[in-house]
Design a protein around this motif. Structure first.
Motif, PDB file in Angstrom:
ATOM      1  N   GLN A  23      21.540 -57.970 -57.017  1.00  0.00           N
ATOM      2  CA  GLN A  23      21.687 -59.365 -56.620  1.00  0.00           C
ATOM      3  C   GLN A  23      22.077 -60.229 -57.819  1.00  0.00           C
ATOM      4  N   VAL A  24      21.561 -59.906 -58.990  1.00  0.00           N
ATOM      5  CA  VAL A  24      21.930 -60.660 -60.193  1.00  0.00           C
ATOM      6  C   VAL A  24      23.418 -60.474 -60.482  1.00  0.00           C
ATOM      7  N   LEU A  25      23.925 -59.250 -60.333  1.00  0.00           N
ATOM      8  CA  LEU A  25      25.360 -59.018 -60.526  1.00  0.00           C
ATOM      9  C   LEU A  25      26.192 -59.780 -59.503  1.00  0.00           C
ATOM     10  N   ASN A  26      25.634 -60.001 -58.335  1.00  0.00           N
ATOM     11  CA  ASN A  26      26.321 -60.778 -57.299  1.00  0.00           C
ATOM     12  C   ASN A  26      26.143 -62.281 -57.488  1.00  0.00           C
ATOM     13  N   ARG A  27      25.608 -62.665 -58.627  1.00  0.00           N
ATOM     14  CA  ARG A  27      25.358 -64.074 -58.970  1.00  0.00           C
ATOM     15  C   ARG A  27      24.355 -64.726 -58.018  1.00  0.00           C
ATOM     16  N   GLN A  28      23.316 -63.957 -57.660  1.00  0.00           N
ATOM     17  CA  GLN A  28      22.228 -64.454 -56.831  1.00  0.00           C
ATOM     18  C   GLN A  28      20.888 -64.079 -57.484  1.00  0.00           C
ATOM     19  N   PRO A  29      20.621 -64.610 -58.671  1.00  0.00           N
ATOM     20  CA  PRO A  29      19.408 -64.183 -59.379  1.00  0.00           C
ATOM     21  C   PRO A  29      18.106 -64.539 -58.661  1.00  0.00           C
ATOM     22  N   LEU A  30      18.057 -65.660 -57.983  1.00  0.00           N
ATOM     23  CA  LEU A  30      16.836 -66.032 -57.267  1.00  0.00           C
ATOM     24  C   LEU A  30      16.565 -65.047 -56.134  1.00  0.00           C
ATOM     25  N   ARG A  31      17.607 -64.637 -55.442  1.00  0.00           N
ATOM     26  CA  ARG A  31      17.460 -63.653 -54.367  1.00  0.00           C
ATOM     27  C   ARG A  31      16.931 -62.325 -54.932  1.00  0.00           C
ATOM     28  N   GLY A  32      17.441 -61.923 -56.091  1.00  0.00           N
ATOM     29  CA  GLY A  32      16.956 -60.708 -56.744  1.00  0.00           C
ATOM     30  C   GLY A  32      15.495 -60.818 -57.134  1.00  0.00           C
ATOM     31  N   LEU A  33      15.108 -61.979 -57.644  1.00  0.00           N
ATOM     32  CA  LEU A  33      13.708 -62.197 -58.018  1.00  0.00           C
ATOM     33  C   LEU A  33      12.804 -62.149 -56.792  1.00  0.00           C
ATOM     34  N   ILE A  34      13.259 -62.691 -55.683  1.00  0.00           N
ATOM     35  CA  ILE A  34      12.473 -62.651 -54.446  1.00  0.00           C
ATOM     36  C   ILE A  34      12.305 -61.213 -53.972  1.00  0.00           C
ATOM     37  N   PHE A  35      13.378 -60.420 -54.039  1.00  0.00           N
ATOM     38  CA  PHE A  35      13.259 -59.013 -53.659  1.00  0.00           C
ATOM     39  C   PHE A  35      12.248 -58.289 -54.553  1.00  0.00           C
ATOM     40  N   VAL A  36      12.322 -58.514 -55.857  1.00  0.00           N
ATOM     41  CA  VAL A  36      11.388 -57.858 -56.774  1.00  0.00           C
ATOM     42  C   VAL A  36       9.952 -58.284 -56.472  1.00  0.00           C
ATOM     43  N   PHE A  37       9.755 -59.553 -56.183  1.00  0.00           N
ATOM     44  CA  PHE A  37       8.420 -60.046 -55.840  1.00  0.00           C
ATOM     45  C   PHE A  37       7.856 -59.301 -54.632  1.00  0.00           C
ATOM     46  N   PHE A  38       8.671 -59.163 -53.578  1.00  0.00           N
ATOM     47  CA  PHE A  38       8.182 -58.491 -52.376  1.00  0.00           C
ATOM     48  C   PHE A  38       8.068 -56.983 -52.558  1.00  0.00           C
ATOM     49  N   ILE A  39       8.878 -56.397 -53.423  1.00  0.00           N
ATOM     50  CA  ILE A  39       8.704 -54.973 -53.736  1.00  0.00           C
ATOM     51  C   ILE A  39       7.332 -54.747 -54.363  1.00  0.00           C
ATOM     52  N   VAL A  40       6.985 -55.584 -55.336  1.00  0.00           N
ATOM     53  CA  VAL A  40       5.685 -55.454 -56.007  1.00  0.00           C
ATOM     54  C   VAL A  40       4.548 -55.787 -55.042  1.00  0.00           C
ATOM     55  N   LEU A  41       4.713 -56.841 -54.258  1.00  0.00           N
ATOM     56  CA  LEU A  41       3.668 -57.268 -53.330  1.00  0.00           C
ATOM     57  C   LEU A  41       3.388 -56.192 -52.278  1.00  0.00           C
ATOM     58  N   LEU A  42       4.422 -55.727 -51.599  1.00  0.00           N
ATOM     59  CA  LEU A  42       4.205 -54.745 -50.542  1.00  0.00           C
ATOM     60  C   LEU A  42       3.867 -53.367 -51.098  1.00  0.00           C
ATOM     61  N   GLY A  43       4.425 -53.034 -52.259  1.00  0.00           N
ATOM     62  CA  GLY A  43       4.043 -51.778 -52.904  1.00  0.00           C
ATOM     63  C   GLY A  43       2.573 -51.772 -53.274  1.00  0.00           C
ATOM     64  N   GLY A  44       2.098 -52.866 -53.834  1.00  0.00           N
ATOM     65  CA  GLY A  44       0.679 -52.980 -54.173  1.00  0.00           C
ATOM     66  C   GLY A  44      -0.206 -52.990 -52.943  1.00  0.00           C
ATOM     67  N   PHE A  45       0.246 -53.640 -51.886  1.00  0.00           N
ATOM     68  CA  PHE A  45      -0.539 -53.684 -50.651  1.00  0.00           C
ATOM     69  C   PHE A  45      -0.704 -52.295 -50.047  1.00  0.00           C
ATOM     70  N   THR A  46       0.411 -51.564 -49.922  1.00  0.00           N
ATOM     71  CA  THR A  46       0.293 -50.222 -49.347  1.00  0.00           C
ATOM     72  C   THR A  46      -0.445 -49.273 -50.291  1.00  0.00           C
ATOM     73  N   LEU A  47      -0.340 -49.500 -51.586  1.00  0.00           N
ATOM     74  CA  LEU A  47      -1.092 -48.677 -52.542  1.00  0.00           C
ATOM     75  C   LEU A  47      -2.591 -48.837 -52.329  1.00  0.00           C
ATOM     76  N   LYS A  48      -3.028 -50.068 -52.112  1.00  0.00           N
ATOM     77  CA  LYS A  48      -4.467 -50.335 -51.950  1.00  0.00           C
ATOM     78  C   LYS A  48      -4.979 -49.980 -50.556  1.00  0.00           C
ATOM     79  N   THR A  49      -4.129 -50.025 -49.540  1.00  0.00           N
ATOM     80  CA  THR A  49      -4.607 -49.811 -48.170  1.00  0.00           C
ATOM     81  C   THR A  49      -4.364 -48.402 -47.652  1.00  0.00           C
ATOM     82  N   ALA A  50      -3.576 -47.602 -48.344  1.00  0.00           N
ATOM     83  CA  ALA A  50      -3.302 -46.242 -47.875  1.00  0.00           C
ATOM     84  C   ALA A  50      -4.528 -45.358 -48.068  1.00  0.00           C
ATOM     85  N   ALA A  51      -4.619 -44.362 -47.231  1.00  0.00           N
ATOM     86  CA  ALA A  51      -5.727 -43.406 -47.334  1.00  0.00           C
ATOM     87  C   ALA A  51      -5.618 -42.616 -48.639  1.00  0.00           C
TER      88      ALA A  51
END
Length: 92
Positions: A23-51
């Motif tokens: 997204q940064v290469l596409n000149r959309q850095p905020l969109r890239g930052l939002i994707f990274v935020f949700f990658i970390v958020l949902l990755g952490g959520f499933t890490l903590k809630t998975a069996a």
């Protein structure tokens, strides 16, 4: 004449290796930052809630899903931007 947008295949490779940078290469850095935020958020959520007996991929499934969507998004936008740029430059 406007600067050529990046090659869609380059954007695809970079997006696969580094999340959000496509997204940064596409000149959309905020969109890239939002994707990274949700990658970390949902990755952490499933890490903590998975069996405990779930594999690492299963524990990171939420983040991996968002990463896959970020790859698709970056490539799609790069292809559209390249096609629009080519159409504008091909006009007499």
């Amino acid at each position: 004449m406007t600067k050529a947008p990046p090659n869609p295949y380059l954007v695809l490779v970079v997006a696969v290796i580094l999340p959000g940078v496509g997204q940064v290469l596409n000149r959309q850095p905020l969109r890239g930052l939002i994707f990274v935020f949700f990658i970390v958020l949902l990755g952490g959520f499933t890490l903590k809630t998975a069996a405990p007996d779930v594999s690492f991929v299963g524990k990171m499934a939420g983040g991996l899903f968002v990463w896959a969507m970020a790859i698709f998004d970056a490539y799609k936008i790069a292809r559209i931007r390249r096609a629009v740029w080519q159409a504008k430059t091909d006009q007499p």
